[in-house]
Every structure is written in structure tokens, then in C-alpha cells.
Design an enzyme around this catalytic site. Structure first.
Site, PDB file in Angstrom:
ATOM      1  N   LYS A 183     -11.047 -18.663 -33.499  1.00  0.00           N
ATOM      2  CA  LYS A 183      -9.762 -18.082 -33.891  1.00  0.00           C
ATOM      3  C   LYS A 183      -9.255 -18.822 -35.137  1.00  0.00           C
ATOM      4  CE  LYS A 183      -5.692 -16.387 -31.435  1.00  0.00           C
ATOM      5  NZ  LYS A 183      -5.224 -16.043 -30.089  1.00  0.00           N
TER       6      LYS A 183
ATOM      7  N   GLU B 166       1.405 -10.513 -15.577  1.00  0.00           N
ATOM      8  CA  GLU B 166       2.820 -10.457 -15.227  1.00  0.00           C
ATOM      9  C   GLU B 166       3.046 -10.053 -13.778  1.00  0.00           C
ATOM     10  OE1 GLU B 166       1.490  -9.226 -18.012  1.00  0.00           O
ATOM     11  OE2 GLU B 166       2.487 -10.336 -19.622  1.00  0.00           O
TER      12      GLU B 166
ATOM     13  N   ARG C 224       5.603  -3.879 -16.511  1.00  0.00           N
ATOM     14  CA  ARG C 224       4.382  -3.883 -15.704  1.00  0.00           C
ATOM     15  C   ARG C 224       4.610  -4.395 -14.303  1.00  0.00           C
ATOM     16  NH1 ARG C 224      -1.073  -5.642 -18.678  1.00  0.00           N
ATOM     17  NH2 ARG C 224      -1.009  -3.818 -19.991  1.00  0.00           N
TER      18      ARG C 224
HETATM   19  C1  LIG Z   1       0.715  -7.508 -20.925  1.00  0.00           C
HETATM   20  C2  LIG Z   1       0.806  -8.432 -22.090  1.00  0.00           C
HETATM   21  N1  LIG Z   1       1.295  -9.684 -21.901  1.00  0.00           N
HETATM   22  C3  LIG Z   1       1.398 -10.532 -22.950  1.00  0.00           C
HETATM   23  C4  LIG Z   1       1.010 -10.152 -24.196  1.00  0.00           C
HETATM   24  C5  LIG Z   1       1.208 -11.075 -25.397  1.00  0.00           C
HETATM   25  N2  LIG Z   1      -0.068 -11.405 -26.031  1.00  0.00           N
HETATM   26  C6  LIG Z   1      -0.470 -10.787 -27.167  1.00  0.00           C
HETATM   27  S1  LIG Z   1      -1.948 -11.296 -27.688  1.00  0.00           S
HETATM   28  C7  LIG Z   1      -2.081 -12.376 -26.416  1.00  0.00           C
HETATM   29  C8  LIG Z   1      -3.288 -13.246 -26.315  1.00  0.00           C
HETATM   30  C9  LIG Z   1      -4.538 -12.432 -26.271  1.00  0.00           C
HETATM   31  O1  LIG Z   1      -5.639 -13.291 -26.190  1.00  0.00           O
HETATM   32  P1  LIG Z   1      -7.062 -12.692 -26.421  1.00  0.00           P
HETATM   33  O2  LIG Z   1      -7.202 -11.428 -25.681  1.00  0.00           O
HETATM   34  O3  LIG Z   1      -8.055 -13.772 -26.095  1.00  0.00           O
HETATM   35  O4  LIG Z   1      -7.108 -12.341 -27.956  1.00  0.00           O
HETATM   36  P2  LIG Z   1      -7.171 -13.331 -29.218  1.00  0.00           P
HETATM   37  O5  LIG Z   1      -5.858 -13.187 -29.908  1.00  0.00           O
HETATM   38  O6  LIG Z   1      -7.412 -14.724 -28.739  1.00  0.00           O
HETATM   39  O7  LIG Z   1      -8.292 -12.818 -30.020  1.00  0.00           O
HETATM   40  C10 LIG Z   1      -0.963 -12.330 -25.589  1.00  0.00           C
HETATM   41  C11 LIG Z   1      -0.753 -13.166 -24.389  1.00  0.00           C
HETATM   42  C12 LIG Z   1       0.524  -8.833 -24.344  1.00  0.00           C
HETATM   43  N3  LIG Z   1       0.178  -8.356 -25.529  1.00  0.00           N
HETATM   44  N4  LIG Z   1       0.438  -8.015 -23.282  1.00  0.00           N
END
Ligand SMILES: Cc1ncc(C[n+]2csc(CCOP(=O)(O)OP(=O)(O)O)c2C)c(N)n1
Length: 684
Positions: free
Chosen positions: A280, A391, A419
């Protein structure tokens, strides 16, 4: 510039390996520049540059379907599908969305942003293609963070059981917002870090490359060999136990290697995971050096150095140039944190309570930073729980903790709370458990578009019997309300916006307990009942109305679920009552208050009530203040509604039946077709 000549995925397929390497560097530079100017998701996109190119070179989008979980990492995909020039308007009103968007391109299938859904879409699309006898391929990219969400497991289970043909690309960077919390992620990391596996794999790759003549060809077979090796160093993989073929791990920054793996996977007749390791923030030192979030998302760079500050897209707090922050007087270590936002007030207050009450635990769903829980985590690591992007589980787990005598505080974004409604209603509400739900980023949130507005929380919370719903209008109110919520015997919800908290000056008036607070006493013409941050707009409206000779009363409702009888009695003495909220109007606080007012008055004696709120439509991206102004939910808008309500009463009998809410003003010109359709449906 190679990038200037990339207008569609087909343009990628003619490039040499050297040109691809150059293109990756150009893309990284472009993304850093674009995101620095507009804010947005940075680290996640820098990590998927090679992966995205490999996907578009291997599959034939849009005939083959490329899907992105959450969608925040789709900038590179947008860049190579003809949207380069639109990046100057990234996340701006009418501009490029920060997520895939069906109206932008035939290469986008899903308008997402809520995590962990993509494998379900993939299952559905692939099942449909199968039924239709089509050979179109479905490829879904899902992060290790998104794989902590329950829906992802539901889909994996179903995919493995049904044998549906989907290529799942597990983009594993070890990060969600913070480092990903999951045993699965841990064991994937172990696999990656297992020295025996990694060394043997590297030796084999090296040896094969050296083979004269056949080196490159044989190199492509290395995955087969290392897969066999993997079976030796790891037992049955999680995925294969579910009936999903597993391939990897593969270096996600090696385009040729990823392409080979994808090509192989595309031949597999059922579901297959291609496990890709990426970094990342790759290629941008400030992101690589950000130990926790890898600059997951950033706000607009304010300094000319071009270094974006972490955290606006969803994460951080966006403050105006002069936010007027006033550190609150000390008393304890916690009290010394400056209060500039509702979130900061929550952080500070929670710490203070936790110092004296060991029953308090704090729960986050993968967002400890943006929800203000990092100081709590540092101070009380054993009382802090990050459940992953989960959640629903967070809320029911809190119910369990409360059953056993703890005082759980669940801090999530308002938009993600939807959710967990069933869990809040039945697992917490039905049991009357003392769980405190703290909903940040409530109301209109802006740049992230329709899926990120936190406009349903009030309507949902008010539907839960026994739920005390608090709406603080200022930072000091957060502190008073958290104290009250923690003292209750049943569930409570405190919802507040991202915008800086008004009236930070020491001595800012606050209410107490479950009472409402009257901030202006008028002449009996109009009474404005303001919910949460809308108090500021109500006050502005009242000032403007005074200039017109209308002396309006203003109340800060504070506790919406149990309207203060004193407030209702006072409101009943006015000619007209106007409620103002930044959540959905239909079923929201205003309608709840109107109902309470009618019930509190003798039959037919209640004054007419006009409820102002968000119309029943998906609101497109724009700055929150502009959206609120468009919807008539700023000071001038509220004042106009009050005038209109009084005008429509002029000449009417002393007790009018009901004043219809003014029609929702037209949405910004950028409103999507969906918004228009919904407006038509509601007759708004
Ligand atoms: C239901 C939900 N909860 C929280 C989030 C906030 N959120 C956005 S991106 C993310 C992290 C995602 O991690 P990953 O899938 O590993 O993707 P990366 O950005 O590391 O590539 C979070 C927690 C979300 N988008 N949806």
C-alpha cells in the site's frame, strides 16, 4: 508520456515490458498529483498500479466484468478506461466520482464504497452469465481488509458450494485502514513471511531464469512448482476447504507474474482465488513511511510541498483555514487534548469516563483513527477492540459485552451503521442493553457521494424501542451527552457530523440530562426545533427573520427520542412549528417531533408543523454546505421556510390543519438520474 496515449484497455496490450514499467511510474506520479489537488484515496491506489494493468491486459473489459470491492482503489482502472482528463474534477460536484460509477463508464458495474460486497455481486453476475450460456468472465478484486467483513464470507461459502466460475483477486497489503485484524490475514502473512517458503521459491525462480534458451518460458511454470511447495509448508488452505481453488501468493508488482497467474486462473472452471501481495502506498515515500495507514486517504494538500495530509476522503477531519480551535482547560491528561471537532470531544470525554469506569470498552469496525479511538487504544489497549470491517458483529458483540456487565461504546460512521440496524434493533434494543452507539460523519458528508451520507441513522434509531437518541449541537454537548448515555440503563445513540463543532469557546452553553434547551424566546409566531448541527442554521434563520419583524423561538432539541415536555408545551403556543434536521425527512426526527407535539396537545389544538430534512433521494457528491444550501437546510433556507409557513397561515383559521412541507428544492445540476427518478416517485 505513455499515459497520454492510453485511452482504453486495448492501448495497454501493445506495450513492451519496459514501457509498462515506465507507465507505472507515470501513473503513480499522476495519482499523487491528482489526489494532492482534490483529496482522495491515495495509498490504496498506489498499491494496485501493476495489478490493474495486468487485469486489463489479461481480461477483455467490459465484455469481461472487472469488479472492485469497496471501490476506493479504482483510480488506476478509471485512468486506463478513458477518464484521465476528468481527474482534475475528482470528487468535485459534477466531477469524477471517487468510486466506480455506472454513469461514468461501461467499465464500471457497481456504485459502491461500503466494503465486502463485491464477491456477492460477482456470484450474481457469474451465475446469470452461466444461466444465459455466456462465456463472459467475472473477476473481483477484494482487499484483505474487505475480507474481514461478514458478507465476503457469505459469498465465499456460496461460491465454493455452487462452484460458480469467478476469479477472485485477493489484494493483500496487510492493511485495512490500520493493519488488518484477522487470523486469516495473519496466516496469509505467515505464508508470505515463511522463510523456508520464500527462500525456496526465490531459489527456484533464480535457477529457472538462468536456464539458457528456455528460461523465460520455464519461469512461467514456476507457480506450479511453488504451489507444490506451498502444500508442503502450509496445510490445507482456508479457501480450498471452502471449495475455492487457491493460487499464490504472487508479487503484485510483477506485471508479468500477475498476468501469468491471471491467465491460468481464467482457465479454471470454478471459483479461484489469486492471492496477490502488494504494498500500500508503493512508490511514494510519505505513504510508504506512514506506518499505520500508508496514507490510505488524504485531504487536499495545503502546503506547496505537495505532501498530502492523511485523512479526508473518509478518514480525517476537514477543518477550515481558521477553525477557531480552543483547547479546553485541563483537569486530567485527557482534558488537555484540544477540542476542534465533535470527534475530538468524543475522544476526550470517553477517555475521561474510562479512567474512572473500568467497565467501559471501545469497539471500532476497522477505523480506530477516523472514529477518534486511537488515544483510547493507546491508553487502554486491553479494553479496545477492533473487530475488522464488521459493523454487524461489532454491535452484537457489544450486546454480549453489555450482558456480562461491561459498558461498550461502539464508534462507527453513520453510513456504515445502516448495516447493523437489525443487530441494534433486536440484539441490543430488544434486550434493553446499555450499549452506546456513537455515529460519526452523520448527515451530509459530501465528497464521497451518495453512499457515504449519514442520513438514515436518525430514522433508524428512532424506530428502535427504548433507544435514546442524542443529537449534539456543539462539541461540549458531546461530552454532556456521553455522560448521560453511559448512565442510562438501556441503549443510546449519539450522532454527530464531521464538520468542525461550532461554539468551541469556553463557556459555550450546554443542556443537561434529557432536557431540551431554548436558545431564543420569540413572540409566539414561529418556533424552530433544531436537531444537532442544524441549531446553527436555525439561529442564523432566526436572526434573519428578526430583521423582517418575525421574532422566532429556537430550541435545541438535544434528545430526539424523548422530546422534552417543556419544549413541546412551548412549541404548542406558537402559530407554526418548523423542525430542521440533516437526516432524512421521511420518518426522521421532524416527523417524530410533530407526532409527539400532536399527542401532547388536546385533540386538534397542535399548531401546524413543517418538517425540513433530506429528501428521499440519493444525493450526489458536493461540499456539504453547498448540498445543505441547495436543499434549503442552511440559515436562509430555514428562514424562507418559516416565512412561507407563516404566509400560508395568513388569513387561515387560528388553528390550521397542517402546513405541507415546502417541496425539496431542486438538487444540484449534477444530480444523478437516480435522484431525479426518486424525486418523481415521491412527487417532490
Ligand atoms: C462497511 C464499511 N465499513 C468501513 C468502511 C471504511 N473503509 C474504507 S476502505 C477500508 C479499508 C479497506 O481495506 P482493504 O479492503 O484491505 O483495501 P486497501 O485500501 O487496503 O487496498 C475501510 C475500513 C467501508 N468502506 N465500508
Amino acid at each position: 508520456m505513455i499515459l497520454e496515449h492510453i485511452d482504453s484497455p486495448a492501448d495497454l496490450r501493445t506495450l513492451s515490458p519496459e514501457e509498462l514499467t515506465l507507465l507505472c511510474a507515470e501513473i503513480r506520479e499522476f495519482i499523487v498529483g491528482a489526489v494532492t489537488a482534490t483529496g482522495g484515496h491515495l495509498g490504496s491506489n498506489l498499491g494496485v498500479v501493476e495489478l490493474t494493468l495486468a487485469l486489463h491486459r489479461t481480461f477483455d473489459s467490459p465484455r469481461d466484468v472487472l469488479l472492485w470491492d469497496t471501490g476506493h482503489q479504482a483510480y488506476v482502472h478509471k485512468l486506463v478506461t478513458g477518464r484521465r482528463d476528468a481527474f482534475s474534477e475528482l470528487r468535485q460536484a459534477g466531477g469524477l466520482s471517487g468510486y466506480p460509477n455506472r454513469t461514468e463508464s461501461e467499465h464500471d458495474w457497481v456504485e459502491n464504497s461500503h466494503a465486502s460486497t463485491i464477491l456477492s455481486y460477482a456470484h450474481g453476475l457469474a451465475s446469470a452469465f452461466e444461466l444465459q450460456g455466456s462465456d463472459r468472465r467475472v473477476v473481483a478484486v477484494v482487499g484483505d481488509g474487505a475480507l474481514t467483513g461478514g458478507m465476503a464470507y457469505e459469498a465465499l461459502n456460496n461460491l465454493g458450494h455452487s462452484g460458480t466460475r469467478v476469479v477472485i483477486v485477493l489484494n493483500d497489503n496487510g492493511r485495512s485502514y490500520a493493519p488488518t485484524v484477522s487470523r486469516l490475514s495473519l496466516s496469509l502473512t505467515h505464508l508470505r513471511l515463511n522463510p523456508a517458503y520464500v527462500q525456496a521459491r526465490q531459489r527456484i525462480r533464480h535457477l529457472i531464469r538462468e536456464l539458457p534458451g528456455v528460461g523465460d518460458l520455464a519461469y512461467s511454470g514456476v507457480h506450479g512448482l511453488t504451489s507444490a511447495l506451498r502444500e508442503v509448508v502450509t496445510p490445507h488452505t482456508f479457501f480450498e476447504a471452502l471449495g475455492i481453488r487457491y493460487a499464490g501468493p504472487i508479487d503484485g508488482h510483477d506485471i508479468a507474474g500477475v498476468e501469468q497467474a491471471l491467465a491460468n486462473a481464467s482457465e479454471w472452471p470454478g471459483p479461484i482465488v489469486v492471492h496477490v501481495l502488494t504494498q500500500k502506498g508503493r512508490g511514494y515515500a510519505p505513504a510508504e513511511e506512514d506506518d499505520i495507514q500508508r496514507l490510505h486517504d488524504v485531504k487536499v494538500a495545503t502546503a506547496s510541498v505537495g505532501l498530502p495530509e492523511s485523512g479526508t476522503a473518509e478518514g480525517g477531519t476537514e477543518l477550515p483555514e481558521d477553525d477557531g480551535a480552543t483547547p479546553v482547560a485541563a483537569g486530567s491528561e485527557a482534558a488537555e487534548l484540544p477540542v476542534t471537532t465533535f470527534t475530538d470531544a468524543f475522544t476526550r470525554s470517553l477517555l475521561r469516563h474510562a479512567e474512572s469506569d473500568p467497565r467501559i470498552v471501545a469497539i471500532t469496525a476497522a477505523m480506530p483513527g477516523p472514529t477518534g479511538l486511537l488515544p483510547f487504544q493507546a491508553r487502554f489497549p486491553e479494553r479496545f477492540v477492533d473487530v475488522g470491517i464488521a459493523e454487524q458483529h461489532a454491535v452484537t458483540s457489544a450486546a454480549g459485552m453489555a450482558m456480562a456487565g461491561l459498558r461498550p461504546v461502539v464508534a462507527v460512521y453513520s453510513t456504515f451503521f445502516s448495516r447493523a440496524f437489525d443487530q441494534a434493533n433486536l440484539d441490543v434494543g430488544l434486550h434493553g442493553l446499555p450499549v452506546v452507539l456513537v455515529l460519526d460523519r452523520a448527515g451530509i458528508t459530501g465528497d464521497d457521494g451518495p453512499s457515504h451520507h449519514g442520513v438514515l441513522d436518525m430514522a433508524l434509531g428512532l424506530d428502535i424501542p427504548g433507544m435514546t437518541v442524542f443529537a449534539p449541537s456543539s462539541a461540549p454537548e458531546v461530552e454532556v451527552m456521553l455522560a448521560e448515555a453511559l448512565s442510562l440503563d438501556g441503549p443510546a445513540m449519539i450522532r454527530f457530523p464531521k464538520t468542525p463543532a461550532p461554539w468551541q469557546a469556553p463557556g459555550t452553553p450546554v443542556g443537561s440530562g434529557l432536557e431540551a434547551r431554548r436558545t431564543r424566546s420569540g413572540d409566539g409566531s414561529a418556533c424552530i426545533l433544531a436537531v444537532g448541527k442544524m441549531l446553527a442554521a436555525a439561529e442564523e434563520a432566526a436572526t434573519a427573520l428578526l430583521a423582517d419583524g418575525i421574532d422566532a423561538t429556537v430550541w435545541d432539541v438535544r434528545v430526539v427520542s424523548a422530546p422534552d415536555p417543556a419544549m413541546l408545551a412551548d412549541a404548542a403556543r406558537h402559530r407554526v412549528v418548523v423542525t430542521a434536521e440533516d437526516g432524512v425527512r421521511q420518518g426522521g426526527a421532524g416527523m417524530f417531533l410533530a407526532d409527539a407535539l400532536r399527542s401532547s396537545c388536546a385533540c386538534g389544538a397542535a399548531p401546524p408543523v413543517v418538517s425540513l430534512g433530506i429528501p428521499r433521494s440519493f444525493i450526489p457528491q458536493d461540499k456539504p454546505d453547498r448540498i445543505l444550501a441547495h436543499l434549503g437546510l442552511d440559515g436562509p433556507g430555514v428562514a424562507a421556510s418559516v416565512r412561507q409557513a407563516l404566509d400560508s397561515l395568513a388569513g387561515a383559521p387560528a388553528v390550521a390543519e397542517e402546513v405541507a412541507a415546502p417541496p425539496a428544492p431542486a438538487l444540484p445540476a449534477t444530480a444523478t438520474a437516480t435522484a431525479t427518478a426518486t424525486a418523481k416517485e415521491t412527487g417532490a
